[in-house]
Design a protein around this motif. Structure first.
Motif, PDB file in Angstrom:
ATOM      1  N   LEU A  26      38.365  34.810  41.461  1.00 13.87           N
ATOM      2  CA  LEU A  26      39.532  33.923  41.372  1.00 13.87           C
ATOM      3  C   LEU A  26      40.799  34.609  41.869  1.00 13.87           C
ATOM      4  O   LEU A  26      41.661  33.969  42.477  1.00 13.87           O
ATOM      5  CB  LEU A  26      39.735  33.459  39.919  1.00 13.87           C
ATOM      6  CG  LEU A  26      38.721  32.439  39.399  1.00 13.87           C
ATOM      7  CD1 LEU A  26      38.967  32.147  37.921  1.00 13.87           C
ATOM      8  CD2 LEU A  26      38.789  31.142  40.201  1.00 13.87           C
ATOM      9  N   LEU A  27      40.902  35.919  41.621  1.00 14.99           N
ATOM     10  CA  LEU A  27      42.068  36.651  42.140  1.00 14.99           C
ATOM     11  C   LEU A  27      42.055  36.632  43.672  1.00 14.99           C
ATOM     12  O   LEU A  27      43.097  36.467  44.308  1.00 14.99           O
ATOM     13  CB  LEU A  27      42.069  38.094  41.631  1.00 14.99           C
ATOM     14  CG  LEU A  27      42.522  38.295  40.175  1.00 14.99           C
ATOM     15  CD1 LEU A  27      42.285  39.735  39.743  1.00 14.99           C
ATOM     16  CD2 LEU A  27      43.997  37.913  39.996  1.00 14.99           C
ATOM     17  N   ALA A  28      40.860  36.785  44.257  1.00 17.19           N
ATOM     18  CA  ALA A  28      40.768  36.789  45.721  1.00 17.19           C
ATOM     19  C   ALA A  28      41.172  35.429  46.286  1.00 17.19           C
ATOM     20  O   ALA A  28      41.955  35.328  47.239  1.00 17.19           O
ATOM     21  CB  ALA A  28      39.344  37.148  46.159  1.00 17.19           C
ATOM     22  N   LYS A  29      40.659  34.360  45.677  1.00 11.50           N
ATOM     23  CA  LYS A  29      41.002  33.016  46.146  1.00 11.50           C
ATOM     24  C   LYS A  29      42.488  32.735  45.892  1.00 11.50           C
ATOM     25  O   LYS A  29      43.185  32.193  46.752  1.00 11.50           O
ATOM     26  CB  LYS A  29      40.140  31.972  45.411  1.00 11.50           C
ATOM     27  CG  LYS A  29      40.348  30.555  45.889  1.00 11.50           C
ATOM     28  CD  LYS A  29      39.876  30.422  47.340  1.00 11.50           C
ATOM     29  CE  LYS A  29      40.244  29.072  47.919  1.00 11.50           C
ATOM     30  NZ  LYS A  29      39.807  28.989  49.334  1.00 11.50           N
ATOM     31  N   GLY A  30      42.945  33.143  44.708  1.00 11.79           N
ATOM     32  CA  GLY A  30      44.353  32.930  44.356  1.00 11.79           C
ATOM     33  C   GLY A  30      45.283  33.655  45.320  1.00 11.79           C
ATOM     34  O   GLY A  30      46.320  33.140  45.722  1.00 11.79           O
ATOM     35  N   ARG A  31      44.900  34.866  45.722  1.00  7.37           N
ATOM     36  CA  ARG A  31      45.695  35.657  46.667  1.00  7.37           C
ATOM     37  C   ARG A  31      45.835  34.909  47.993  1.00  7.37           C
ATOM     38  O   ARG A  31      46.903  34.792  48.564  1.00  7.37           O
ATOM     39  CB  ARG A  31      44.998  37.017  46.880  1.00  7.37           C
ATOM     40  CG  ARG A  31      45.709  38.004  47.782  1.00  7.37           C
ATOM     41  CD  ARG A  31      46.963  38.573  47.115  1.00  7.37           C
ATOM     42  NE  ARG A  31      48.144  37.867  47.577  1.00  7.37           N
ATOM     43  CZ  ARG A  31      49.291  37.825  46.904  1.00  7.37           C
ATOM     44  NH1 ARG A  31      49.422  38.427  45.736  1.00  7.37           N
ATOM     45  NH2 ARG A  31      50.317  37.173  47.370  1.00  7.37           N
ATOM     46  N   GLN A  32      44.704  34.366  48.440  1.00 12.06           N
ATOM     47  CA  GLN A  32      44.694  33.635  49.711  1.00 12.06           C
ATOM     48  C   GLN A  32      45.616  32.409  49.624  1.00 12.06           C
ATOM     49  O   GLN A  32      46.438  32.166  50.516  1.00 12.06           O
ATOM     50  CB  GLN A  32      43.256  33.213  50.003  1.00 12.06           C
ATOM     51  CG  GLN A  32      43.048  32.539  51.324  1.00 12.06           C
ATOM     52  CD  GLN A  32      41.746  31.727  51.333  1.00 12.06           C
ATOM     53  OE1 GLN A  32      40.986  31.735  50.365  1.00 12.06           O
ATOM     54  NE2 GLN A  32      41.494  31.033  52.410  1.00 12.06           N
ATOM     55  N   LEU A  33      45.502  31.657  48.510  1.00 15.65           N
ATOM     56  CA  LEU A  33      46.350  30.464  48.342  1.00 15.65           C
ATOM     57  C   LEU A  33      47.815  30.856  48.245  1.00 15.65           C
ATOM     58  O   LEU A  33      48.692  30.211  48.833  1.00 15.65           O
ATOM     59  CB  LEU A  33      45.950  29.707  47.062  1.00 15.65           C
ATOM     60  CG  LEU A  33      44.577  29.036  47.046  1.00 15.65           C
ATOM     61  CD1 LEU A  33      44.278  28.502  45.655  1.00 15.65           C
ATOM     62  CD2 LEU A  33      44.531  27.907  48.066  1.00 15.65           C
ATOM     63  N   ALA A  34      48.081  31.928  47.510  1.00 19.09           N
ATOM     64  CA  ALA A  34      49.467  32.357  47.314  1.00 19.09           C
ATOM     65  C   ALA A  34      50.083  32.786  48.645  1.00 19.09           C
ATOM     66  O   ALA A  34      51.239  32.458  48.946  1.00 19.09           O
ATOM     67  CB  ALA A  34      49.528  33.495  46.297  1.00 19.09           C
ATOM     68  N   ASP A  35      49.311  33.499  49.456  1.00 21.31           N
ATOM     69  CA  ASP A  35      49.821  33.936  50.759  1.00 21.31           C
ATOM     70  C   ASP A  35      50.120  32.739  51.652  1.00 21.31           C
ATOM     71  O   ASP A  35      51.141  32.697  52.328  1.00 21.31           O
ATOM     72  CB  ASP A  35      48.812  34.862  51.448  1.00 21.31           C
ATOM     73  CG  ASP A  35      48.785  36.242  50.807  1.00 21.31           C
ATOM     74  OD1 ASP A  35      49.752  36.566  50.083  1.00 21.31           O
ATOM     75  OD2 ASP A  35      47.803  36.975  51.015  1.00 21.31           O
ATOM     76  N   GLN A  36      49.218  31.764  51.645  1.00 19.66           N
ATOM     77  CA  GLN A  36      49.428  30.592  52.500  1.00 19.66           C
ATOM     78  C   GLN A  36      50.660  29.807  52.061  1.00 19.66           C
ATOM     79  O   GLN A  36      51.407  29.279  52.880  1.00 19.66           O
ATOM     80  CB  GLN A  36      48.192  29.683  52.447  1.00 19.66           C
ATOM     81  CG  GLN A  36      47.034  30.244  53.268  1.00 19.66           C
ATOM     82  CD  GLN A  36      45.713  29.556  52.939  1.00 19.66           C
ATOM     83  OE1 GLN A  36      45.656  28.678  52.082  1.00 19.66           O
ATOM     84  NE2 GLN A  36      44.655  29.964  53.618  1.00 19.66           N
ATOM     85  N   ALA A  37      50.874  29.723  50.752  1.00 22.13           N
ATOM     86  CA  ALA A  37      51.964  28.893  50.244  1.00 22.13           C
ATOM     87  C   ALA A  37      53.256  29.684  50.068  1.00 22.13           C
ATOM     88  O   ALA A  37      54.313  29.104  49.820  1.00 22.13           O
ATOM     89  CB  ALA A  37      51.550  28.267  48.910  1.00 22.13           C
TER      90      ALA A  37
END
Lengths: 339, 262
Positions: A33-44
């Motif tokens: 979840l941290l990996a997915k969250g990181r990706q979403l956070a970077d995009q947004a």
């Protein structure tokens, strides 16, 4: 629409992940979840936060930062040493109202589900269960969750308007974790905890932790469906020879032939082995989701029209009761030759 | 002692098909059944009744057409059915569903235990039990395989299965218990009860007003989650190579493929 306690207008531009621990540190699902969250956070262009409750958090806080978190909200208290829904929901609720994250993610684990179900009601917000994809819409900050519909491979895209936080659970294995970077910097927020014994009505009388099987980590999986008629013994023998794990579709799990934690598919585990051998499995979409990430899929089924063959690299039309004993013999002789 | 079992009537999962053009569920010709995990919840409630006495009520949401399925539960040993049926309740997500069920349970008065299946075979969110505890302000015991009561002290004990291990938890009554799927063997219908069970006297249907439900919190209106689109799940392209030969030759080929790829 029920009004959530805060909404899109005053929510923070942050994604929070509820972090769980296992014997070795942060649980695999939390790293995913941290990996997915990181990706979403970077995009947004948002911030990724991790929430950690426990009695000794410092090491895990460092690990969470190394795995992508920008800040960790850590609550340490002796009464948080073990998960109880009373204590954990109370502390997390206070944290959420303080930090007001736009998105809040949980693993679809026993504790994660209990906590998410309870907090969604307390916050009067929406909760999407078992999401297989997550996206944040640029600008509006709306979370779009992919949730597999009822069979047939239909994905429903679900969102929740202005209610915040936008909550979702994700099953282990759906997203991939990435390796830690121990030089990453992050902020530690130590959240003050006021808890009394009297706040906790759940008493833990006994606790036996055992290492459960983790199919997400298996490199070879041999799975059985209705067609093997409950004969998981043959599958276990093969798994032993190949140093793999046995899995099952939902019907044999519901019938009690194999443990629920070995169920593969949308309502079970999504695994990513090198090889998945599917025995007597018709290939309902619910199951296929669980072996999508396998490198090689071998399917054995007596029905040449079984949908599983559309989703397999190697297809065998035949009776599992004939093929599997022969396969065992063949493997034994080939393995002996190798030695 | 009063126990309530939350039961959902679901389409049989093996009969569900999806229209490839509209991507909508094809409901025609699909038979329904009690959500299989709810049968385990019902069984746990009925064994508690066998041991401690009291009444077991079934509560459900849906159209009156669900009644015959629920009556099977009365024939197994439950005492009465309360069906929350109102078109304003339809289309509820987890938040609205748990709210509506909690209003129905509240109306039943002094309930000691609420039993739920672990999850439903159609929605499979597994979030109803803990949401229900929250609305009712009841303690929660989730993923239990066994429960025992100490009625005098007003306590419930449950074995909660997690990972490879388990916990024994104790909470005060009233509480919501979620029951691990397949943890027990649901009993058969008692044919001597059948006539009594299928009598309409065993059924009470309540609409939204009768359970005093806030219309802003039920059905589509009370559901924060909205389906904004449908799409086909991406499917990976596989080789689809059929292996030919005698069973023994095929077994050798499989063995080779396994050893090459592992």
């Amino acid at each position: 629409m029920p009004l959530s306690l805060y909404n899109a207008d005053n929510a923070d531009q942050s994604i929070w992940v509820y972090l769980e621990r296992d014997r070795d540190g942060l649980a695999g699902i939390s790293l995913e979840l941290l990996a997915k969250g990181r990706q979403l956070a970077d995009q947004a262009g948002w911030i990724l936060g991790g929430i950690l409750l426990g009695s000794q958090n410092s090491e895990l806080c460092r690990a969470a930062i190394a795995h992508g978190a920008d800040e960790i909200w850590s609550a340490e208290h002796v009464l948080l040493a073990d998960f109880t829904i009373d204590a954990y929901s109370r502390v997390m609720f206070e944290m959420i109202l303080k930090g007001m994250p736009g998105v809040l993610l949980f693993g679809a684990t026993p504790d994660g589900r209990d906590l998410a179900g309870c907090l969604a009601v307390r916050l009067r917000t929406g909760l999407n269960a078992d999401c297989t994809g997550l996206r944040i819409r640029p600008g509006s900050g709306e979370l779009v969750c992919d949730v597999s519909g009822f069979g047939g491979g239909v994905l429903a895209l679900i969102e929740m308007g202005l209610n915040r936080p936008q909550m979702a659970t994700v099953r282990p294995g759906v997203f991939s974790k990435f390796p830690p970077d121990w030089n990453r910097a992050g902020k530690l927020i130590e959240f003050p905890v006021l808890l009394k014994e009297a706040d906790i009505q759940t008493r833990i009388i006994e606790k036996v932790s055992a290492e459960g099987v983790d199919l997400t980590q298996a490199s070879l999986i041999i799975a059985g469906g209705r067609g093997i008629e409950g004969d998981f013994e043959t599958l276990r023998e093969l798994a032993d020879i190949l140093e793999g794990e046995v899995g099952g579709t939902r019907p044999p799990v519901d019938d009690g032939y194999i443990e629920r934690e070995r169920q593969i598919g949308q309502t079970g585990v999504v695994c990513s082995p090198k090889i998945a051998i599917c025995c007597g499995i018709s290939g309902a979409f619910h199951f296929i989701v669980g072996v999508e990430k396998a490198e090689v899929v071998i399917a054995i089924n007596s029905d040449p029209g079984a949908p599983i063959f559309e989703h397999a690299d190697y297809c065998v039309v035949g009776d599992v009761r004939t093929i599997l004993p022969l396969l065992k013999e063949s493997l034994q002789s080939q393995l002996v030759e190798e030695i | 002692m009063i126990s309530v079992v939350c039961v959902k009537v679901v389409p049989k999962s093996e009969e569900i098909r999806v229209d490839p053009d509209t991507m909508m569920l094809i409901r025609e010709g699909v038979r329904s059944e009690i959500n299989p995990p709810d049968m385990n919840a019902l069984e746990m409630a009925l064994s508690a009744k066998d041991r401690y006495g009291g009444q077991v009520y079934i509560i459900s949401m849906g159209p009156p057409a669900f009644v015959p399925f629920l009556q099977a539960g009365v024939a197994m040993g439950a005492d009465h059915i309360y069906l929350l049926s109102d078109f304003t309740l339809a289309g509820a997500d987890t938040l609205a569903t748990t709210y509506t069920l909690s209003k129905g349970i509240r109306k039943l008065g002094d309930v000691d235990l609420v039993f739920c299946g672990e999850e439903s075979s159609d929605g499979a969110t597994g979030q109803v039990p803990s949401g229900l505890s929250e609305w009712l302000n009841f303690a929660g015991l989730t993923l239990t395989t066994e429960t025992a009561l100490d009625i005098e002290s007003g306590l419930a004990r449950g074995r909660r299965e997690i990972g490879g291990g388990y916990q024994i938890l104790e909470v005060p009554l009233p509480c919501v218990v979620s029951v691990k799927t397949a943890c027990n063997e649901p009993r058969f219908m008692d044919y001597e009860r059948k006539e009594w069970a299928f009598d309409r006297e065993r059924v009470t249907i309540w609409d939204a007003e009768q359970i005093d439900a806030d219309p802003d919190l039920t059905g589509v209106k009370g559901s924060p989650t909205v389906v904004s689109g449908l799409s086909q799940a991406p499917v990976r392209n596989r080789k689809k190579q059929f292996l030919e030969g005698s069973p023994a030759e095929i077994a050798d080929q499989i063995a080779e493929i396994i050893l090459q790829n592992s």
